[in-house]
Design a protein around this motif. Structure first.
Motif, short mmCIF file in Angstrom:
data_model
loop_
_atom_site.label_atom_id
_atom_site.label_comp_id
_atom_site.label_asym_id
_atom_site.label_seq_id
_atom_site.Cartn_x
_atom_site.Cartn_y
_atom_site.Cartn_z
N GLU A 385 0.86 -1.19 0.00
CA GLU A 385 0.00 0.00 0.00
C GLU A 385 0.89 1.24 0.00
O GLU A 385 2.10 1.14 0.27
N LEU A 386 0.29 2.37 -0.29
CA LEU A 386 1.06 3.61 -0.24
C LEU A 386 1.31 3.98 1.22
O LEU A 386 0.45 3.78 2.07
N ALA A 387 2.49 4.53 1.49
CA ALA A 387 2.80 4.97 2.85
C ALA A 387 2.97 6.49 2.88
O ALA A 387 3.54 7.04 3.80
N GLY A 388 2.52 7.16 1.86
CA GLY A 388 2.63 8.62 1.75
C GLY A 388 2.22 9.02 0.35
O GLY A 388 1.85 8.15 -0.45
N ASP A 389 2.32 10.31 0.05
CA ASP A 389 1.89 10.76 -1.27
C ASP A 389 2.98 10.56 -2.31
O ASP A 389 4.11 11.01 -2.11
N PRO A 390 2.65 9.95 -3.45
CA PRO A 390 3.61 9.87 -4.54
C PRO A 390 3.90 11.27 -5.07
O PRO A 390 2.99 12.10 -5.12
N GLN A 391 5.14 11.55 -5.43
CA GLN A 391 5.47 12.88 -5.99
C GLN A 391 6.16 12.74 -7.33
O GLN A 391 7.06 11.92 -7.47
N HIS A 392 5.74 13.59 -8.27
CA HIS A 392 6.35 13.56 -9.61
C HIS A 392 7.43 14.62 -9.74
O HIS A 392 7.34 15.69 -9.13
N ILE A 393 8.40 14.33 -10.59
CA ILE A 393 9.44 15.30 -10.87
C ILE A 393 8.88 16.40 -11.77
O ILE A 393 7.99 16.14 -12.57
N SER A 394 9.39 17.61 -11.63
CA SER A 394 9.01 18.69 -12.54
C SER A 394 9.91 18.59 -13.76
O SER A 394 11.13 18.56 -13.64
N THR A 395 9.30 18.52 -14.92
CA THR A 395 10.08 18.33 -16.14
C THR A 395 9.25 18.77 -17.34
O THR A 395 8.03 18.84 -17.25
N ILE A 396 9.90 19.02 -18.48
CA ILE A 396 9.13 19.15 -19.71
C ILE A 396 9.61 18.11 -20.73
O ILE A 396 9.26 18.16 -21.89
N PHE A 397 10.42 17.16 -20.29
CA PHE A 397 10.98 16.21 -21.26
C PHE A 397 10.86 14.76 -20.79
O PHE A 397 9.99 14.03 -21.25
N VAL A 398 11.72 14.32 -19.89
CA VAL A 398 11.68 12.93 -19.44
C VAL A 398 11.41 12.91 -17.95
O VAL A 398 12.03 13.66 -17.21
N GLY A 399 10.52 12.05 -17.51
CA GLY A 399 10.35 11.97 -16.07
C GLY A 399 9.18 11.14 -15.66
O GLY A 399 8.45 10.58 -16.47
N GLY A 400 9.03 11.07 -14.35
CA GLY A 400 7.96 10.30 -13.73
C GLY A 400 8.02 10.58 -12.25
O GLY A 400 8.29 11.71 -11.84
N LEU A 401 7.83 9.52 -11.44
CA LEU A 401 7.83 9.73 -10.00
C LEU A 401 9.24 10.04 -9.48
O LEU A 401 10.22 9.51 -9.99
N LYS A 402 9.29 10.88 -8.47
CA LYS A 402 10.57 11.05 -7.78
C LYS A 402 10.52 10.46 -6.37
O LYS A 402 11.55 10.14 -5.80
N HIS A 403 9.30 10.31 -5.82
CA HIS A 403 9.16 9.62 -4.53
C HIS A 403 7.90 8.75 -4.57
O HIS A 403 6.85 9.21 -5.01
N LEU A 404 8.05 7.53 -4.12
CA LEU A 404 6.89 6.63 -4.01
C LEU A 404 7.02 5.87 -2.69
O LEU A 404 7.60 4.78 -2.64
N PRO A 405 6.49 6.47 -1.61
CA PRO A 405 6.60 5.78 -0.31
C PRO A 405 5.62 4.60 -0.26
O PRO A 405 4.43 4.79 -0.51
N ILE A 406 6.14 3.41 0.02
CA ILE A 406 5.26 2.23 0.09
C ILE A 406 5.50 1.44 1.38
O ILE A 406 6.58 1.49 1.96
N ARG A 407 4.43 0.73 1.79
CA ARG A 407 4.53 -0.20 2.93
C ARG A 407 4.13 -1.57 2.37
O ARG A 407 3.14 -1.65 1.63
N TYR A 408 4.90 -2.61 2.71
CA TYR A 408 4.66 -3.87 2.01
C TYR A 408 5.15 -5.06 2.82
O TYR A 408 5.94 -4.90 3.76
N SER A 409 4.68 -6.22 2.40
CA SER A 409 5.28 -7.43 2.93
C SER A 409 5.55 -8.37 1.74
O SER A 409 4.75 -8.50 0.82
N LEU A 410 6.74 -8.94 1.76
CA LEU A 410 7.22 -9.73 0.62
C LEU A 410 7.69 -11.10 1.10
O LEU A 410 8.26 -11.21 2.19
N LYS A 411 7.49 -12.09 0.25
CA LYS A 411 8.02 -13.44 0.56
C LYS A 411 9.51 -13.50 0.23
O LYS A 411 9.95 -12.93 -0.75
#
Ligand code: HEM
Length: 411
Positions: A385-411
């Motif tokens: 699940e999300l553990a905070g707000d996702p944040q996008h990079i400011s750009t006019i060319f290439v980019g996407g998320l710069k922060h994606l806080p998550i909480r998880y459990s993995l095998k």
């Protein structure tokens, strides 16, 4: 949300903050596709251009690569930025046209063909496992972008180039500064001099690499580029450095943006996550959908060499057109329910890798990296699940998320 005016809509292309607000961005792009798919954009600090927002028009323009050339304005920058780049003389594949483009592209092409990719697969699967294992160590919470997504594709591309692992953090820093030059968190400074200094430092680093690979050739992509010849002549220093620059930058931020944006989509669409987990054969389709969904390269540009028309709109010789891949990949005439994230979408004719002679050289590599990563992660995910707000990079060319806080459990 109220519909933007035409003027507000057209301004998104030159507004780094617009890409960081996806709802606002897509409201503007949808408005343009519907009302003015070939729109004249004239905003302060930028030389004016036509914004092309329909998928079919972008494909037509890319197909007509002698009528619409990459030179002299391949990407959107301020008028001052255009001048500075021209002064430095950066000359990567995306700055070139045929026949030069074809000859230079051929130098690196073998390294990205399916045969080379098959040879790399075991190594990439191993790396994917290493980064998913790292998530277990870092858990139960992490900033997925900074802990995982930016590092894994960087590792792959730097290894192909043959750079020592001790230099990876430095390259990470450079590419983040370069693509983040519109983002307060990543930019080196706000003055053009400070921002250009990133490019100059990368040039210096790569010039040293050329000298060392020419003195003692090795079995890596950097050596292939440094020792390549066209008509019996080696590439000039600036062309060699430019080649490294495009491989290092294009091969990194793009793929990491797809991996982080793809994970966000899986978190926010648990039904699709479960569907994929129950049927991992969907992974190739899910990979394409993540690439369409994120479309990390927002635009490229072309310049008309003669008077022509696009969708009936007259375009003068010398005018620039901006190809909005971000818009094309939500075009309701091409995609059924384009704002739905669908891991089984088929057909999926996205043009996130562009089209025609400049079609992304690293497309097969990018697909393999995304596929290997999620093939490792998804079966091991017990919860996320999300553990905070996702944040996008400011750009006019290439980019996407710069922060994606998550909480998880993995095998
Ligand atoms: C999902 C990840 C990626 C996306 C969405 C992407 C997208 C693109 C796009 C849109 C273009 C311009 C195509 C055109 O003008 O028609 C391009 C060109 C290019 N890409 Fe990628 N790219 C990705 C990953 C990579 C990787 C991993 C590499 C590895 C080195 C790479 C290397 C290049 C190069 C060298 C070019 C210039 C090709 C030319 O002008 O002939 N890209 N990419």
């Amino acid at each position: 949300m109220t519909a933007p005016t035409m003027d507000e809509a057209a301004r998104v292309f030159a507004d780094p903050l617009a890409y960081a607000d996806e709802v606002k961005l897509h409201a503007a792009l949808t408005h343009l596709r519907t009302n003015e798919p070939v729109a004249w954009v004239d905003v302060a600090d930028y030389r004016p251009f036509w914004a092309i927002t329909k998928h079919a028009d972008i494909m037509d323009i890319e197909r007509a690569n002698t009528l619409f050339t990459n030179s002299p304005r391949p990407v959107l920058a301020t008028a001052e930025g255009d001048e500075q780049q021209a002064a430095i003389g950066v000359s990567t594949l995306i700055h070139m046209d045929d026949p030069q483009h074809r000859a230079v592209r051929a130098i690196g092409a073998d390294w990205f063909r399916p045969k080379a990719m098959r040879a790399l697969k075991v190594r990439i699967d191993e790396l994917a496992k290493r980064y998913v294992d790292h998530m277990v160590e870092a858990g139960p919470e992490c900033d997925f972008v900074q802990e995982v997504a930016v590092n894994y594709p960087l590792y792959v591309i730097m290894s192909m180039l043959g750079l020592p692992e001790s230099d990876f953090p430095r390259m990470l820093h450079y590419t983040q500064e370069l693509f983040g030059n519109d983002d307060a968190e990543f930019q080196r400074g706000t003055s053009k001099e400070e921002q250009m200094s990133v490019l100059l430092e990368m040039f210096q680093y790569f010039n040293e690499l050329t000298a060392s690979r020419r003195a003692s050739p090795t079995e890596d992509l950097a050596s292939a580029i440094a020792n390549a010849q066209i008509k019996g002549e080696p590439l000039s220093d600036i062309d060699t450095v430019s080649y490294y620059l495009i491989i290092a930058t294009a091969g990194h931020d793009t793929t990491s943006a797809v991996i982080s944006g793809g994970l966000q989509a899986l978190v926010e669409n648990p039904d699709q996550r479960e569907r994929l987990r129950a049927n991992m054969d969907l992974m190739p389709l899910a990979t394409e959908e993540m690439i369409r969904w994120v479309t990390p390269v927002k635009e490229f540009m072309r310049t008309a060499q003669q008077e022509t028309t696009v969708r009936g709109v007259p375009i003068a010789a010398g005018d620039s057109v901006l190809l909005s891949y971000a818009s094309a990949n939500r075009d309701e005439e091409v995609f059924d329910d384009p704002f739905r994230f669908d891991v089984g979408r088929d057909p999926n004719k996205h043009n996130a890798f562009g089209y025609g002679v400049h079609f992304c050289l690293g497309a097969a590599l990018a697909r393999m990296e995304v596929n290997s990563f999620f093939s490792e992660l998804v079966p091991r995910l017990e919860s996320i699940e999300l553990a905070g707000d996702p944040q996008h990079i400011s750009t006019i060319f290439v980019g996407g998320l710069k922060h994606l806080p998550i909480r998880y459990s993995l095998k």
